[in-house]
Design an enzyme around this catalytic site. Structure first.
Site, PDB file in Angstrom:
ATOM      1  N   ASP A 105      -8.234   2.271  -6.149  1.00  9.63           N
ATOM      2  CA  ASP A 105      -8.805   2.825  -7.409  1.00  9.63           C
ATOM      3  C   ASP A 105      -8.565   1.755  -8.274  1.00  9.63           C
ATOM      4  O   ASP A 105      -8.034   0.632  -8.264  1.00  9.63           O
ATOM      5  CB  ASP A 105      -7.536   3.726  -7.526  1.00  9.63           C
TER       6      ASP A 105
HETATM    7  N1  URA Z   1      -4.351   6.078  -2.636  1.00  8.85           N
HETATM    8  C1  URA Z   1      -4.864   6.160  -4.060  1.00  8.85           C
HETATM    9  O1  URA Z   1      -4.390   7.224  -4.486  1.00  8.85           O
HETATM   10  N2  URA Z   1      -5.251   5.197  -4.666  1.00  8.85           N
HETATM   11  C2  URA Z   1      -5.649   3.999  -3.923  1.00  8.85           C
HETATM   12  O2  URA Z   1      -6.089   3.172  -4.490  1.00  8.85           O
HETATM   13  C3  URA Z   1      -5.367   4.105  -2.651  1.00  8.85           C
HETATM   14  C4  URA Z   1      -4.626   4.993  -2.101  1.00  8.85           C
END
Ligand code: URA
Length: 235
Positions: A105
């Site tokens: 993310d």
């Molecule tokens: N889980 C999440 O919520 N975000 C990420 O970037 C990776 C795993």
């Protein structure tokens, strides 16, 4: 780059316009070289990384590329974006044909893999392959033992109609956990902690399978994987 498997004679015929019977003649006369060795079998299966030469002229010469990056917070795991800087914008030198093998993310950081080898990245990211991804997670509220039990059981996500695979949660300190997932559902870790109404403050991926993030890479830096590192991720 997609993994394109093809028969050698068909590939040469399409590339050169020579018919398949005449391609067999070329092989018999040892005028075709596969990865530097004379080719002998017309129906040999080749892929996009097989080096092929005919009469000293290269017909295909693609190199597989495998890169690890220490993704910084605030950079998007995408190849193009109108609003944010992308991880491809950070790559030096430029690698035009690479894609991301397992996104992080916008606000997450840590180990991100990029490659031009579609089959390799599918093997790492498919939930069926069950490759461990380890994350260090910092939370707003204190953790309790109950978290580990709920993560290990799996959580039902009604939107996708799936139950998450058993995940491991180890409490490192009051607000920090190490979470191991075998899949990568959309915002998975944030949503799992969301069930406890405990917001994630920091999320950092430390490893994928046997490969750990190279600690000498500063946020935003990247390097090619060594042959041994690539092999350590092959099953
Ligand atoms: N889980 C999440 O919520 N975000 C990420 O970037 C990776 C795993």
């Amino acid at each position: 780059m997609e993994s394109k498997k093809a028969r050698l004679d068909r590939f040469i015929s399409i590339k050169t316009g020579i018919n398949r019977r005449d391609v067999k003649q070329l092989l018999a006369q040892k005028r075709v070289f596969i990865n530097g060795q004379p080719a002998t079998t017309a129906n040999q299966v080749i892929d996009q990384f097989t080096q092929i030469e005919c009469d000293g002229k290269s017909l295909q010469n693609n190199k597989p590329i495998y890169i690890m990056m220490n993704k910084p917070v605030g950079v998007i795991s995408a190849t193009k974006d109108d609003q944010h800087k992308t991880v491809l914008d950070l790559l030096q030198p430029l690698y035009p044909n690479v894609h991301i093998a397992g996104r992080l993310d916008l606000n997450s950081s840590g180990l991100l893999l990029l490659t031009n080898h579609g089959e390799w990245s599918r093997n790492l990211t498919s939930p069926n392959k069950k490759v461990n991804k380890v994350y260090k997670v910092t939370l707003e509220k204190p953790l309790t033992k109950e978290y580990a039990e709920v993560f290990a059981k799996g959580m039902f996500f009604p939107y996708e109609n799936i139950t998450t695979l058993p995940a491991q949660l180890e409490i490192i300190s009051e607000h920090v956990a190490e979470v191991t997932l075998k899949e990568g559902r959309y915002h998975q870790i944030k949503r799992m902690f969301g069930r406890f109404r405990n917001p994630v403050l920091k999320l950092h991926r430390v490893s994928i399978g046997a490969l750990a993030l190279d600690e000498s890479l500063k946020p935003g830096e990247s390097r090619e994987l060594t042959v041994q590192e690539v092999q350590s991720l092959n099953h």
